[in-house]
Motif scaffolding. Sequence first.
Motif, short mmCIF file in Angstrom:
data_model
loop_
_atom_site.label_atom_id
_atom_site.label_comp_id
_atom_site.label_asym_id
_atom_site.label_seq_id
_atom_site.Cartn_x
_atom_site.Cartn_y
_atom_site.Cartn_z
N ASP A 136 20.90 -45.29 75.27
CA ASP A 136 19.99 -45.99 76.21
C ASP A 136 20.29 -47.49 76.26
OD1 ASP A 136 18.79 -43.60 76.77
OD2 ASP A 136 17.18 -43.87 75.27
N ARG A 137 20.58 -48.01 75.05
CA ARG A 137 20.90 -49.46 75.00
C ARG A 137 22.18 -49.78 75.80
NH1 ARG A 137 18.76 -52.89 71.04
NH2 ARG A 137 17.06 -51.89 69.82
N SER A 138 23.17 -48.89 75.67
CA SER A 138 24.42 -49.15 76.40
C SER A 138 24.22 -49.07 77.90
CB SER A 138 25.48 -48.13 75.97
OG SER A 138 25.75 -48.26 74.60
N LYS A 139 23.40 -48.08 78.34
CA LYS A 139 23.13 -47.95 79.78
C LYS A 139 22.39 -49.20 80.31
CE LYS A 139 22.97 -42.89 80.05
NZ LYS A 139 22.11 -41.70 80.32
N LEU A 140 21.41 -49.64 79.45
CA LEU A 140 20.66 -50.82 79.91
C LEU A 140 21.57 -52.07 79.96
CD1 LEU A 140 18.02 -52.14 80.76
CD2 LEU A 140 17.48 -52.47 78.32
N MET A 141 22.46 -52.18 78.99
CA MET A 141 23.38 -53.34 79.00
C MET A 141 24.28 -53.31 80.23
SD MET A 141 25.99 -54.61 76.04
CE MET A 141 24.61 -55.01 74.97
N SER A 142 24.74 -52.09 80.55
CA SER A 142 25.59 -51.99 81.75
C SER A 142 24.81 -52.33 83.01
CB SER A 142 26.16 -50.56 81.83
OG SER A 142 26.89 -50.39 83.01
N TYR A 143 23.56 -51.86 83.00
CA TYR A 143 22.70 -52.14 84.16
C TYR A 143 22.45 -53.66 84.30
CZ TYR A 143 18.47 -52.19 87.02
OH TYR A 143 17.55 -52.46 88.00
N MET A 144 22.20 -54.35 83.17
CA MET A 144 21.94 -55.78 83.23
C MET A 144 23.17 -56.55 83.71
SD MET A 144 18.83 -56.15 82.44
CE MET A 144 18.75 -57.87 82.18
N SER A 145 24.32 -56.06 83.28
CA SER A 145 25.55 -56.72 83.72
C SER A 145 25.73 -56.58 85.22
CB SER A 145 26.74 -56.12 82.98
OG SER A 145 27.94 -56.68 83.45
N THR A 146 25.39 -55.38 85.72
CA THR A 146 25.54 -55.16 87.17
C THR A 146 24.57 -56.02 87.95
OG1 THR A 146 26.23 -52.89 86.75
CG2 THR A 146 25.45 -53.40 88.96
N GLN A 147 23.33 -56.13 87.46
CA GLN A 147 22.34 -56.92 88.19
C GLN A 147 22.67 -58.42 88.13
OE1 GLN A 147 20.03 -55.59 90.13
NE2 GLN A 147 20.88 -53.58 89.51
N THR A 148 23.22 -58.79 86.96
CA THR A 148 23.61 -60.21 86.84
C THR A 148 24.70 -60.59 87.85
OG1 THR A 148 23.07 -60.21 84.49
CG2 THR A 148 24.54 -61.97 85.29
N GLN A 149 25.66 -59.68 87.97
CA GLN A 149 26.74 -59.95 88.94
C GLN A 149 26.21 -59.95 90.36
OE1 GLN A 149 29.91 -60.79 88.14
NE2 GLN A 149 30.10 -61.22 90.36
N ARG A 150 25.24 -59.05 90.60
CA ARG A 150 24.66 -58.98 91.94
C ARG A 150 23.93 -60.27 92.28
NH1 ARG A 150 19.88 -54.81 93.79
NH2 ARG A 150 19.94 -55.32 96.06
N ILE A 151 23.13 -60.78 91.29
CA ILE A 151 22.41 -62.04 91.54
C ILE A 151 23.41 -63.19 91.80
CG2 ILE A 151 20.97 -63.80 90.42
CD1 ILE A 151 19.50 -61.49 89.00
N THR A 152 24.51 -63.18 91.01
CA THR A 152 25.52 -64.25 91.18
C THR A 152 26.15 -64.17 92.57
OG1 THR A 152 25.99 -64.23 88.82
CG2 THR A 152 27.66 -65.19 90.28
N ASP A 153 26.49 -62.97 93.01
CA ASP A 153 27.13 -62.83 94.33
C ASP A 153 26.18 -63.24 95.44
OD1 ASP A 153 29.37 -61.93 93.04
OD2 ASP A 153 28.92 -59.80 93.38
N LEU A 154 24.90 -62.80 95.34
CA LEU A 154 23.95 -63.14 96.41
C LEU A 154 23.68 -64.66 96.45
CD1 LEU A 154 21.43 -60.17 96.03
CD2 LEU A 154 23.04 -60.57 97.90
N SER A 155 23.55 -65.28 95.23
CA SER A 155 23.31 -66.73 95.22
C SER A 155 24.51 -67.50 95.77
CB SER A 155 22.97 -67.21 93.81
OG SER A 155 24.08 -66.98 92.94
N ASP A 156 25.72 -67.01 95.49
CA ASP A 156 26.93 -67.65 96.04
C ASP A 156 26.96 -67.51 97.55
OD1 ASP A 156 27.71 -68.46 93.54
OD2 ASP A 156 29.18 -66.83 93.27
N SER A 157 26.52 -66.34 98.05
CA SER A 157 26.50 -66.13 99.50
C SER A 157 25.52 -67.10 100.15
CB SER A 157 26.13 -64.69 99.82
OG SER A 157 27.09 -63.79 99.30
#
Length: 604
Positions: A136-157
């Motif tokens: 569960d911890r690994s899935k959550l870490m992967s999920y947080m990484s994906t959301q972090t990248q998403r926030i970075t891409d949207l803020s850059d846009s």
Amino acid sequence: MLRTRLFFGLLTLILLLWGVGAAALLLVRDASKRYDTLVQESYPAIKLSRGFRTITTGLNVHYLPALASPPGTQVPDRSKFDADKEELKDRVNALRLQTSSDGGWDDLQARLDQAVETYLQGYERFFAESLSTQEDRSKLMSYMSTQTQRITDLSDSIFALADAKMMGSSVKSGAESSKNTFFVLTLVLLGTGIAMFIYFQLVRHMVDPVVGLRRSIEEIRKGNFELTLPEPGADSEFRSVATAFNDMAAELRVRRGETNERLLKTNLVNRAILEAIPSPVFVLGDDGRILQINPAAERLTESLGVAGRLPSKIQRILNESNDHGENHLPEDPREALLFRIEEREFFYLPRIFSFTSEDGVYSGRAVLLHNVTRIRWLDDMKTNLISTVSHEIKTPLTGIRMVLHLLLEERSGGLTDVQKTMVSSANDDCERLLVTLNTLLDLSRSESGSTHLERVPVALRDAMLRAERIFEPRAAEKSVEIDVEAADGMPEVSADPLRLDEVLNNLVSNAIKHSPTGGKVTLRASQPDAEHMRVTVIDQGPGVPEEMQNRIFERFFRAPGQDSDGVGLGLFICREIMRAHEGRIGLKERAHDQTEFFIDVPIA
């Protein structure tokens, strides 16, 4: 009218300057306001979008290592998460307030809002400690990484959209600035055109009349009084100036006509005067050119073969007179120049003098040749007569003197007292007559130019002492003191010792003769200039009457009422002797009850 034109011209220039300046200020102010609006619209979105990456990176660095730890590991304090959570929400809310005309702006804001919310929910699951397995911890870490990248891409846009909006506004602002520059340049060109128009108008109405007036004044100065100025229109201030100038030119034309007529009359009068003068007259300019001559001068120069110019003898005297800056005004006919005309001798006495017009503008020299031929002939006749008569009388007089001397010596027998008195009186008269005859012979020799001088260096002090010794007994008879003031070492003079003594003796004799009993006669030596030594004979007698002073050196002149003997030739002969020495003799103005005669002798 000219003043009104000048006022409105300057007013137009001032209004034009104010208009261009005001337009430029308004345009600058509008451009500044536009730039401020652009910055206010775009810069907050740029600033907000740049902060999402920093906040998520900080949370991930702080909490993800704990998430990667095995289950059961103590969960870190969530205070940082709570603080950054509020910061993320504030930024999301602030972005919602920003607007843009771009169609994707609102979609990106919604997606970023959703991504942030999902990202925060992931950390909430972490802090809820519901992850019991490592998977569960690994899935959550992967999920947080994906959301972090998403926030970075949207803020850059969002950052890219805000930056593009800012750049678009900047390009638009540059276009507006170009329009403003073009507008200002148009105003400047328009103002320049108006200024040039005003300049040419002012030149036409102000400068052109002044230039025309200056040219007309130069023509007037050249003597062109016929020139007139065109009169400007009735509304021009220069109309009165042109009218005054034309009146002045007309007045000058009249004055010139009157002056020309007066000059013509004056010239005719001068010509008549010159023609009436029997002596040759030459009028010369400052440069020596002959300006005018009379008919007598024309006849003389033609007879001498020097028509149109001065005879060489006259030219030489004129040059010497110019060099010394003095007039040449001889009085003695013996200074006349000899000219031979058609085998006949003519004597002309040249008189050269300067003249200057009343206004001091014109000056020159005039030469008057006085014909003294007859005077010279009569003078020679008189001199020859005196010489002949003196010689003829002197011979029998010598015999009479000898007889009288023999009678006084009583070689022919004794004389009674009465006879001795009569013979003695006759002998004295005979001696005076002999002195007079010798004086007349000296006069004859000097006037005939036969006075011969043997000039040698002479010590002037010795000559003065000799005169003192000679007249000392005679002075003692009248209790008159003779005082010689002459320093040793004075320059020697060039003179004939006998003739110089004759002059000094004559002056000292006259001084003693006219001195009062107990008076004093002074012989004083001095040097008046670099070329002469002076001897002054001073006595305390009554002096020469002022009206007679100009005649005392004339021959046979005796002052009225003079009781002394003599024929009035002593001073005349002295003057001739000094003239032969190229020296001077004269009488100073009486001062301090003293009479002063002086002679100037050339230094050897």
